[in-house]
Design a protein around this motif. Structure first.
Motif, PDB file in Angstrom:
ATOM      1  N   PRO A   1       8.122  18.033  22.864  1.00 40.45           N
ATOM      2  CA  PRO A   1       7.160  18.702  21.977  1.00 40.45           C
ATOM      3  C   PRO A   1       7.141  18.155  20.548  1.00 40.45           C
ATOM      4  CG  PRO A   1       9.170  19.976  22.056  1.00 40.45           C
ATOM      5  CD  PRO A   1       9.383  18.808  22.986  1.00 40.45           C
ATOM      6  N   PHE A   2       7.758  17.001  20.317  1.00 38.48           N
ATOM      7  CA  PHE A   2       7.864  16.440  18.969  1.00 38.48           C
ATOM      8  C   PHE A   2       6.828  15.348  18.713  1.00 38.48           C
ATOM      9  CE2 PHE A   2      12.095  17.616  20.593  1.00 38.48           C
ATOM     10  CZ  PHE A   2      12.320  18.715  19.797  1.00 38.48           C
ATOM     11  N   ALA A   3       5.877  15.239  19.598  1.00 39.30           N
ATOM     12  CA  ALA A   3       4.908  14.148  19.580  1.00 39.30           C
ATOM     13  C   ALA A   3       4.070  14.165  18.296  1.00 39.30           C
ATOM     14  CB  ALA A   3       3.987  14.275  20.788  1.00 39.30           C
TER      15      ALA A   3
ATOM     16  N   ASP B   1       5.670  23.983   7.785  1.00 37.95           N
ATOM     17  CA  ASP B   1       5.059  25.220   7.296  1.00 37.95           C
ATOM     18  C   ASP B   1       5.476  25.487   5.859  1.00 37.95           C
ATOM     19  OD1 ASP B   1       3.497  25.974   9.531  1.00 37.95           O
ATOM     20  OD2 ASP B   1       5.172  27.072  10.435  1.00 37.95           O
ATOM     21  N   CYS B   2       6.717  25.129   5.497  1.00 33.35           N
ATOM     22  CA  CYS B   2       7.180  25.292   4.114  1.00 33.35           C
ATOM     23  C   CYS B   2       6.374  24.392   3.180  1.00 33.35           C
ATOM     24  CB  CYS B   2       8.663  24.958   4.005  1.00 33.35           C
ATOM     25  SG  CYS B   2       9.750  26.086   4.922  1.00 33.35           S
ATOM     26  N   VAL B   3       6.554  24.605   1.880  1.00 33.37           N
ATOM     27  CA  VAL B   3       5.765  23.875   0.888  1.00 33.37           C
ATOM     28  C   VAL B   3       6.541  22.660   0.376  1.00 33.37           C
ATOM     29  CG1 VAL B   3       4.498  24.015  -1.285  1.00 33.37           C
ATOM     30  CG2 VAL B   3       4.737  26.063   0.155  1.00 33.37           C
TER      31      VAL B   3
ATOM     32  N   LEU C   1      -1.189  18.452  12.220  1.00 38.04           N
ATOM     33  CA  LEU C   1       0.029  18.690  11.457  1.00 38.04           C
ATOM     34  C   LEU C   1       1.015  19.491  12.305  1.00 38.04           C
ATOM     35  CD1 LEU C   1      -1.608  19.737   8.067  1.00 38.04           C
ATOM     36  CD2 LEU C   1      -0.880  17.441   8.761  1.00 38.04           C
ATOM     37  N   PHE C   2       2.295  19.322  12.037  1.00 34.76           N
ATOM     38  CA  PHE C   2       3.313  20.124  12.695  1.00 34.76           C
ATOM     39  C   PHE C   2       3.355  21.518  12.071  1.00 34.76           C
ATOM     40  CE2 PHE C   2       5.229  15.808  13.345  1.00 34.76           C
ATOM     41  CZ  PHE C   2       5.216  15.815  14.738  1.00 34.76           C
ATOM     42  N   SER C   3       3.556  22.539  12.924  1.00 30.36           N
ATOM     43  CA  SER C   3       3.730  23.910  12.449  1.00 30.36           C
ATOM     44  C   SER C   3       4.804  24.586  13.281  1.00 30.36           C
ATOM     45  CB  SER C   3       2.430  24.710  12.552  1.00 30.36           C
ATOM     46  OG  SER C   3       2.666  26.085  12.303  1.00 30.36           O
TER      47      SER C   3
ATOM     48  N   ASP D   1       4.104  26.297  16.951  1.00 31.76           N
ATOM     49  CA  ASP D   1       4.508  25.477  18.102  1.00 31.76           C
ATOM     50  C   ASP D   1       6.003  25.390  18.372  1.00 31.76           C
ATOM     51  OD1 ASP D   1       1.876  24.715  18.662  1.00 31.76           O
ATOM     52  OD2 ASP D   1       1.978  23.014  17.289  1.00 31.76           O
ATOM     53  N   ALA D   2       6.849  26.069  17.641  1.00 30.16           N
ATOM     54  CA  ALA D   2       8.302  25.849  17.779  1.00 30.16           C
ATOM     55  C   ALA D   2       8.755  25.861  19.239  1.00 30.16           C
ATOM     56  CB  ALA D   2       9.062  26.924  17.011  1.00 30.16           C
ATOM     57  N   PRO D   3       9.611  24.852  19.614  1.00 24.60           N
ATOM     58  CA  PRO D   3      10.131  23.767  18.769  1.00 24.60           C
ATOM     59  C   PRO D   3       9.085  22.676  18.558  1.00 24.60           C
ATOM     60  CG  PRO D   3      10.905  23.467  20.998  1.00 24.60           C
ATOM     61  CD  PRO D   3      10.142  24.768  20.989  1.00 24.60           C
ATOM     62  N   THR D   4       9.163  22.046  17.403  1.00 23.03           N
ATOM     63  CA  THR D   4       8.193  21.006  17.069  1.00 23.03           C
ATOM     64  C   THR D   4       8.794  20.063  16.033  1.00 23.03           C
ATOM     65  OG1 THR D   4       5.868  20.654  16.452  1.00 23.03           O
ATOM     66  CG2 THR D   4       7.092  22.272  15.166  1.00 23.03           C
ATOM     67  N   GLY D   5       8.027  19.051  15.652  1.00 20.60           N
ATOM     68  CA  GLY D   5       8.511  18.050  14.712  1.00 20.60           C
ATOM     69  C   GLY D   5       8.314  18.457  13.265  1.00 20.60           C
TER      70      GLY D   5
END
Length: 244
Positions: free
Chosen positions: A28-30, A104-106, A222-224, A228-232
């Motif tokens: 799931p890190f694609a 998700d963080c800034v 973008l990753f979120s 989507d956890a787990p994710t990149g």
């Protein structure tokens, strides 16, 4: 003040933010995962980081952090080992890129091109509450930066309409970071950390603030972590180029 600033050298600031595309990580890190703490194959992360460093022309010049949602800031002058247990990096070294990884963080990228001082900050809810952004500004000032000369980019992050939190949490964050509390698209309590950080920066004398409008939760490029956890993880970087 840094020697190069007093010598009258001017700098150009470079800022880069990645997307999910262009890497070698598997689901799931694609595919362009740049976080080494999310369970991805370490060889894939290393390959992605090498690809990024080569693409920006700094093959040996990126500093990474092991982020822990703290208010700790480190001053660096070379791209040695990953800096442990910190959420802010500051440097006066030209062509040394400072990297923040987020999903998700800034990411907060700050620069005083006149003084030749830059900072990269990971500002999640906890770190923002603990004052990581203000601490990074203090560290920049110690090296000769001035608030009125600092420009800031707040990178891609989860937006207020999509960042639902309990009402008590929203109130708690608002007390320490005024301007953060909002209402989501569902009418529930929410947080807009970029709004709160921007308000904080203005109270500290920084007025040149740009905000990347993209929401990590909404944008499939973008990753979120929330979506989507787990994710990149995305990377946001900045560095100084000597002026010409």
């Amino acid at each position: 003040m840094p020697d190069h600033a007093s010598a009258g050298v001017t700098f150009r600031v470079r800022r880069v933010t990645t997307t999910r595309a262009g890497g070698v990580s598997k689901p799931p890190f694609a595919t362009f995962n740049l976080g080494d703490h999310v369970g991805d194959d370490p060889a894939a992360v290393a390959a992605n980081r090498h690809r990024l460093a080569t693409a920006i022309g700094l093959p040996d010049g990126i500093v990474w952090m092991n982020q822990v949602h703290s208010a700790d800031v480190a001053v660096v002058d070379d791209a040695g080992e990953t800096v442990d247990s910190t959420d802010g990096l500051v440097t006066t070294t030209p062509r040394l890129a400072l990297a923040v990884v987020t999903a998700d963080c800034v990411p907060v990228l700050m620069a005083d091109a006149r003084a030749g001082v830059i900072a990269a900050v990971h500002a999640g809810r906890v770190g923002a509450q603990r004052g990581i952004v203000a601490r990074a500004l203090e560290t920049m000032a110690d090296l000769g930066a001035r608030a009125r000369d600092i420009s800031v980019l707040l990178g891609p992050a989860i937006s207020g309409p999509n960042y639902e939190v309990p009402a008590e949490m929203a109130a708690e964050v608002e007390r320490s970071l005024p301007g953060s509390r909002t209402t989501t698209s569902r009418g529930t309590p929410g947080l807009d950390l970029r709004a709160g950080i921007a308000a904080q920066l203005r109270t500290l004398g920084v007025t040149a603030i740009d905000v990347d409008p993209r929401c990590t939760f909404e944008d499939p490029n973008l990753f979120s972590h929330r979506r989507d956890a787990p994710t990149g993880r995305l990377a946001s970087l900045l560095w100084l180029e000597p002026g010409r």
